[in-house]
Design an enzyme around this catalytic site. Structure first.
Site, short mmCIF file in Angstrom:
data_model
loop_
_atom_site.label_atom_id
_atom_site.label_comp_id
_atom_site.label_asym_id
_atom_site.label_seq_id
_atom_site.Cartn_x
_atom_site.Cartn_y
_atom_site.Cartn_z
N GLU A 133 0.82 -1.21 0.00
CA GLU A 133 0.00 0.00 0.00
C GLU A 133 0.85 1.26 0.00
O GLU A 133 0.58 2.20 -0.74
CB GLU A 133 -0.93 0.02 1.21
CG GLU A 133 -2.15 -0.85 1.08
CD GLU A 133 -1.84 -2.33 1.28
OE1 GLU A 133 -2.63 -3.16 0.85
OE2 GLU A 133 -0.80 -2.66 1.89
N HIS A 204 -12.60 -5.17 7.67
CA HIS A 204 -13.25 -5.04 6.36
C HIS A 204 -14.50 -4.20 6.42
O HIS A 204 -15.30 -4.23 5.49
CB HIS A 204 -13.58 -6.43 5.79
CG HIS A 204 -12.36 -7.24 5.48
ND1 HIS A 204 -11.74 -8.01 6.42
CD2 HIS A 204 -11.63 -7.34 4.35
CE1 HIS A 204 -10.67 -8.59 5.88
NE2 HIS A 204 -10.57 -8.19 4.63
#
Lengths: 402, 416
Positions: A133, A204
């Site tokens: 990322e 999530h």
């Protein structure tokens, strides 16, 4: 202590909404969260009937924000990921400086937003990255500094934190520190799915928008529907400021509406009044707008009031004018969002409302926030954590009764 | 106890190496460490032409490079008298500028963080002489020399350090943030510039330009996770990226061996070939980077370089630089390995010019820097007004209605 009290009050409210006590006992014995069979308020959003989505071409094309050539064109029934796919395809087609990369995007991405783009526009323009990322973001900033228009995908907003340094210290500050060279990271758009789905749990289901709304230099956008997403995403891609585009993942398939076929943009930093009203203003963005709409419909029926509903759309820098104008009219205001209440977007919006002298004098009740509790997103209790119709309804009622 | 534990593996290492050497005599060359001698190259004095711009051949010391999975660059390179004098002048101006910054800092005219590159001049100058203006350079916060070599003026750099409006970043960045054409900063976060550099390299490749990105980081930064992330992407996509560790032996006050499991920074790319180079010899740096650029573009592969260099001063102005190393070590490097003195000696040995001409270059450099510093000191401070404070956060003309000050009455409303 306080939250215990409000939880208890919430339970009382929920219980009072159940007409048959025996059914309530059954509900309490459940080990999964669902709505009681005869609930009045907490029933799931019916996306096929909600007026927040354009179910007919006429509705889709009626927006005054669309340019005439789009209004005269055709529409297509799309869900959120298809609308995003259309916007991405348009960007790739129009500008060869547009590149799309992220984890698994070449295969279409885990939510299928980039389906077929690698095949149609070339594997050198739509490609997978390693699980990196921070690297993705720095890489995107470098591309943007060279004048390209990178669109980076972070697979889940929950994964963005290693890239936080790059976004805050590199992307946002680029223009501020580049001196006379005229460079910026403005070409960069970062897409990420966010928000609860009922079972995403700790990693999530997060909605970390307020961590980015703290940072001058970034633009943070969250669309509520496919039509909005297509226009706002194209604006974000064309914007010369780094944009963070957060997509409520629960809407990817659930929200289906008629979307104009031609490319179009919708203005950034401009809120939209979804429903006019006189007594209460509700400010929200993304998925909770559907919850708010269900709650205000019931409140309007029960209490004989009318409620104004505002979609912020761009949550930073946000449209104060529209919000202040509405609150000056109604005098009562509530901010609703899914993420934690502490230091969230609601804190900023309500502080700004009471900090504006003219609006402050018009307030009839304290500005309230209905948001996620200040806890992490728990697997078992996600539905209790995210504001539901009953909590928003309760908030409206308290505002009116204050 | 702790230090003994640290010493054990290093004491053991030569044994392993000796065994490897016995088994494979051909690896002897690869085990040699590069020299840091700044005056180790040779030229045939008789072959040095009279004309300033006529090339002649210089042979680098055979201890100038070490390679990893790579054929070494040629040990000979063509130079001209003019180029040698330019290199000399560039290094002298850089050092004079850094010394001026040091003085201004101690006079409390420069505030904040300030990292000087005294001793490391050959790296910035050697790299610049190997590149074109269309190539990119990106580095961390020890950036004054690179900004200068990429085309920034001394006055704009010193002006920036002094926080003046005419500074290279309008006085908003200071020591760590300088940008110029082909120079992407000046980055304050250790290691964050490395993946950004991979992005720069990708743009070159994507647009088909035959250019490379030179990406610099220190031996301390080389342990940042994002450095490895950038390595992986660059190799995966075959980017013309010349990653380069400026190994000055200390990450702030931590000796390289205390922070790095593998101090052969040129081998850190694992699947990326590496090239270790004598970073005190400007000619070796030039030869390595020129070779590296051509290699990276033709082979579609990044390269990891290691410039073995040394900083004379502390990590930053607040570090005296003597608590973690001996004064003798600094003195030895200064007196025997100085990049400027080394090149000076070669220039005189080869009869490129005489001592008086070099003195004239020194004098000119000094007076140029003095003039520029005076001009920088005469620059105005940024005006005390919100238009300047709030500019450049968003695209001009598309700003939000206002940005917040500390209190509502300090809010700045954009006029557009």
């Amino acid at each position: 202590m306080k939250s215990h009290l409000s939880l208890r009050r919430l339970n009382r409210t929920l219980a009072s909404l159940l007409s048959q006590p025996s059914r309530a006992a059954i509900v309490c014995n459940r080990h999964h969260s669902t709505y009681p069979p005869n609930a009045r308020l907490n029933i799931p959003t019916d996306y096929s009937t909600t007026p927040l989505l354009a179910h007919s071409p006429q509705m889709a094309l009626s927006s005054s924000e669309l340019p005439p050539e789009v209004k005269n064109g055709m529409t297509k029934r799309l869900n959120l990921f298809q609308a995003i796919n259309e916007a991405l395809a348009t960007a790739l087609r129009e500008d060869e400086n547009v590149l799309i990369f992220g984890e698994d995007v070449a295969f279409g991405g885990v939510f299928r937003c980039t389906m077929n783009l690698a095949g149609d526009y070339g594997a050198d323009r739509v490609f997978n990255t390693p699980l990196t990322e921070q690297g993705i973001m720095g890489f995107g900033i470098g591309l943007a500094a060279e004048g390209m228009r990178p669109i980076a995908e972070i697979q889940f907003a929950d994964y963005v934190f290693p890239a936080f340094d790059q976004l805050v210290n590199e992307a946002a500050k680029y223009r501020y520190r580049e001196g006379k060279t005229g460079r910026s990271a403005g070409g960069l758009t970062v897409r990420m799915p966010c928000g609860g789905v009922g079972h995403g749990a700790l990693y999530h289901s997060q909605s970390p928008e307020s961590l980015f709304t703290h940072i001058p230099g970034l633009r943070v956008i969250m669309p509520r529907s496919p039509l909005q997403a297509k226009g706002l995403l194209l604006s974000a891609i064309r914007s010369n400021d780094p944009c963070i585009f957060m997509e409520p993942k629960i809407l990817y398939r659930a929200a289906v509406e008629q979307v104009p076929s031609s490319p179009y943009t919708l203005p950034l930093s401009k809120a939209e009044v979804l429903q006019q009203g006189e007594n209460v203003t509700i400010i929200s963005y993304g998925q909770p707008l559907y919850t708010c709409h269900a709650a205000l419909k019931k409140a309007e029926e029960d209490l004989g009031i009318s409620v104004e509903l505002i979609d912020l759309r761009t949550i930073y820098p946000w449209d104060r004018e529209t919000v202040f104008k509405s609150v000056r009219k109604t005098g009562r205001c509530m901010v609703v969002h899914e993420s934690m209440v502490n230091a969230g977007v609601g804190a900023e919006v309500s502080a700004a409302i009471q900090g504006d002298a003219e609006t402050f004098l018009r307030l009839e009740a304290p500005v309230t926030r209905v948001a996620g509790w200040s806890i992490h997103s728990p697997l078992m209790f996600e539905k209790f954590n995210i504001p539901d119709v009953a909590r928003v309804y309760d908030g409206i009622k308290k505002l009116i009764e204050y | 106890m702790f230090s003994r534990a640290l010493r054990v593996p290093r004491a053991a290492a030569p044994l392993v190496r000796a065994r490897a050497t016995a088994a494979r005599p051909s690896t002897v060359a690869a085990l040699r460490s590069v020299t840091t001698n700044a005056a180790s190259s040779h030229a045939d004095k008789a072959a040095v032409p009279d004309a300033d711009d006529q090339p002649f051949q210089v042979t680098l010391s055979d201890e100038s490079f070490e390679t990893y999975e790579l054929d070494p660059p040629s040990y000979t390179l063509d130079v001209t008298k003019k180029e040698l004098k330019d290199m000399y002048s560039n290094m002298v101006v850089t050092r004079q500028m850094e010394m001026a910054a040091d003085r201004l800092y101690k006079e409390k005219k420069i505030r904040g963080f300030c990292h000087l590159s005294t001793g490391q001049e050959a790296v910035a100058v050697g790299i610049e002489h190997a590149l074109t203006k269309e190539d990119d350079v990106i580095t961390a916060y020890r950036c004054h020399g690179f900004a200068l070599m990429r085309g920034a003026s001394v006055r704009s750099i010193i002006g920036e350090l002094l926080g003046r409006r005419e500074g290279i970043a309008y006085g908003k960045g200071g020591s760590m943030h300088m940008f110029a054409k082909g120079f992407y900063g000046g980055n304050g976060i250790v290691g964050a510039q490395v993946p950004v550099g991979a992005g720069l390299a990708f743009a070159h490749k994507y647009t088909g330009r035959k250019n490379a990105s030179v990406i610099l980081y220190g031996d301390g930064a080389s342990n940042q996770g994002q450095v490895f992330e950038a390595f992986n992407m660059a190799k995966l996509w075959g980017l013309p990226a010349l990653f380069g560790c400026e190994n000055n032996k200390y990450g702030m006050g931590t000796a390289a061996a205390r922070s790095s499991a593998l101090t052969d920074y040129y081998k850190r790319g694992q699947y990326i070939p590496g090239l270790k180079v004598n970073g005190m010899d400007v000619l070796a740096v030039k030869a390595a980077v020129k070779y590296g650029k051509d290699w990276a573009i033709s082979q579609n592969s990044p390269l990891v370089l290691e410039y073995v260099t040394y900083r004379y001063g502390g990590h930053s102005m607040s570090d005296p630089g003597t608590t973690y190393r001996t004064r003798e070590e600094i003195q030895r490097m200064r007196s025997t390995n100085d990049p400027i003195a080394g090149l000076k000696q070669k220039i005189l040995d080869w009869g490129v010019c005489n001592e008086d001409e070099l003195k004239a270059i020194d004098k000119e450099a000094r007076s140029h820097v003095n003039e520029e510093v005076a001009a920088a000191e005469a620059m105005a401070f940024p005006e005390n007004k919100p238009e300047i404070l709030f500019e450049d956060v968003y695209v001009k003309g598309s700003e939000p209605q206002f940005l917040r000050g500390r209190t509502p009455d300090e809010n700045f409303y954009f006029s557009s």
